[in-house]
Motif scaffolding. Structure first.
Motif, PDB file in Angstrom:
ATOM      1  N   LYS A   1       0.851  -1.189   0.000  1.00  0.00           N
ATOM      2  CA  LYS A   1       0.000   0.000   0.000  1.00  0.00           C
ATOM      3  C   LYS A   1       0.881   1.231   0.000  1.00  0.00           C
ATOM      4  CE  LYS A   1      -3.666  -2.252   2.551  1.00  0.00           C
ATOM      5  NZ  LYS A   1      -4.449  -2.302   3.776  1.00  0.00           N
TER       6      LYS A   1
ATOM      7  N   GLN B   1      -0.941   3.703  -4.880  1.00  0.00           N
ATOM      8  CA  GLN B   1      -1.205   2.378  -5.434  1.00  0.00           C
ATOM      9  C   GLN B   1      -1.369   1.335  -4.337  1.00  0.00           C
ATOM     10  OE1 GLN B   1       2.050   0.666  -7.740  1.00  0.00           O
ATOM     11  NE2 GLN B   1       0.573  -0.150  -9.177  1.00  0.00           N
ATOM     12  N   LYS B   2      -2.219   0.379  -4.630  1.00  0.00           N
ATOM     13  CA  LYS B   2      -2.396  -0.777  -3.760  1.00  0.00           C
ATOM     14  C   LYS B   2      -2.257  -2.008  -4.640  1.00  0.00           C
ATOM     15  CE  LYS B   2      -5.832  -3.213  -1.040  1.00  0.00           C
ATOM     16  NZ  LYS B   2      -7.241  -3.269  -0.626  1.00  0.00           N
TER      17      LYS B   2
ATOM     18  N   VAL C   1      -2.999  -8.523  -8.081  1.00  0.00           N
ATOM     19  CA  VAL C   1      -4.060  -7.597  -8.491  1.00  0.00           C
ATOM     20  C   VAL C   1      -3.615  -6.187  -8.111  1.00  0.00           C
ATOM     21  CG1 VAL C   1      -6.493  -6.950  -8.301  1.00  0.00           C
ATOM     22  CG2 VAL C   1      -5.826  -9.359  -8.108  1.00  0.00           C
TER      23      VAL C   1
ATOM     24  N   PHE D   1      -4.570  -2.168  -7.996  1.00  0.00           N
ATOM     25  CA  PHE D   1      -5.788  -1.377  -7.852  1.00  0.00           C
ATOM     26  C   PHE D   1      -5.512   0.100  -8.126  1.00  0.00           C
ATOM     27  CE2 PHE D   1      -6.134  -5.053  -5.100  1.00  0.00           C
ATOM     28  CZ  PHE D   1      -7.416  -5.518  -5.335  1.00  0.00           C
ATOM     29  N   ASP D   2      -6.550   0.808  -8.578  1.00  0.00           N
ATOM     30  CA  ASP D   2      -6.427   2.250  -8.731  1.00  0.00           C
ATOM     31  C   ASP D   2      -6.734   2.927  -7.393  1.00  0.00           C
ATOM     32  OD1 ASP D   2      -9.211   2.319  -8.450  1.00  0.00           O
ATOM     33  OD2 ASP D   2      -9.587   2.791 -10.551  1.00  0.00           O
TER      34      ASP D   2
ATOM     35  N   GLU E   1      -9.636   1.774  -5.514  1.00  0.00           N
ATOM     36  CA  GLU E   1      -9.518   0.350  -5.186  1.00  0.00           C
ATOM     37  C   GLU E   1     -10.298  -0.549  -6.145  1.00  0.00           C
ATOM     38  OE1 GLU E   1      -9.465  -0.934  -1.189  1.00  0.00           O
ATOM     39  OE2 GLU E   1      -8.442   0.860  -0.478  1.00  0.00           O
ATOM     40  N   LYS E   2     -10.315  -0.125  -7.403  1.00  0.00           N
ATOM     41  CA  LYS E   2     -10.867  -0.967  -8.461  1.00  0.00           C
ATOM     42  C   LYS E   2      -9.694  -1.646  -9.161  1.00  0.00           C
ATOM     43  CE  LYS E   2     -14.853   1.973  -9.198  1.00  0.00           C
ATOM     44  NZ  LYS E   2     -15.451   2.997 -10.023  1.00  0.00           N
ATOM     45  N   PRO E   3      -9.809  -2.936  -9.457  1.00  0.00           N
ATOM     46  CA  PRO E   3      -8.701  -3.631 -10.130  1.00  0.00           C
ATOM     47  C   PRO E   3      -8.417  -3.027 -11.502  1.00  0.00           C
ATOM     48  CG  PRO E   3     -10.319  -5.199  -9.293  1.00  0.00           C
ATOM     49  CD  PRO E   3     -10.914  -3.832  -9.140  1.00  0.00           C
TER      50      PRO E   3
ATOM     51  N   GLU F   1      -4.348  -7.424 -13.579  1.00  0.00           N
ATOM     52  CA  GLU F   1      -4.282  -8.727 -12.925  1.00  0.00           C
ATOM     53  C   GLU F   1      -3.177  -9.536 -13.588  1.00  0.00           C
ATOM     54  OE1 GLU F   1      -8.366 -10.419 -11.969  1.00  0.00           O
ATOM     55  OE2 GLU F   1      -8.830  -8.860 -13.449  1.00  0.00           O
TER      56      GLU F   1
END
Length: 119
Positions: free
Chosen positions: A55, A59-60, A75, A77-78, A81-83, A86
């Motif tokens: 984190k 970015q995550k 994965v 995420f933006d 927190e949407k993927p 992948e």
């Protein structure tokens, strides 16, 4: 169905990693995979025991090792927190999760500062 081809690619990449030390990344969301393909891949690979979370402010990323040692699902995420990406990585440890040289340099300075304040 594209799942068998992806699973064979993973098998070959795992052999190459074992024999030659070559790491391999498959960008899952860049391939024409159906939901059924994804389920088949996950059913064959199964769940492993290791999960890594990264984190930062921008970015995550989460990785989890599958039930096949050396095969990791990542994965990215933006900010919402949407993927957005992948991956399946064939490696001993996801390289982005590894400590970067610049981070170690900063860590040395931080620890030196903290130690100097103890004296």
């Amino acid at each position: 169905m594209n799942a068998p081809a992806i699973l064979h690619e993973i098998l070959q990449a795992l052999k190459d990693f074992y024999n030659k030390g070559e790491r391999h990344v498959i960008y899952i969301n860049k391939l024409p995979l159906t939901e059924e393909d994804k389920h088949v891949i996950l059913d064959v690979l199964r769940d492993g025991q290791v999960k890594i979370s990264f984190k930062s402010a921008t970015q995550k990323v989460e990785w989890r090792e599958t039930g096949i040692s050396g095969v990791w699902i990542g994965v990215f995420f933006d900010r919402d927190e949407k993927p957005i990406l992948e991956t399946i990585e064939i490696t001993d440890f996801p390289m982005l999760a590894a400590c970067q040289r610049e981070d170690i340099e900063e860590a040395i300075k931080t620890l030196e500062d903290r130690l100097s304040s103890l004296v």
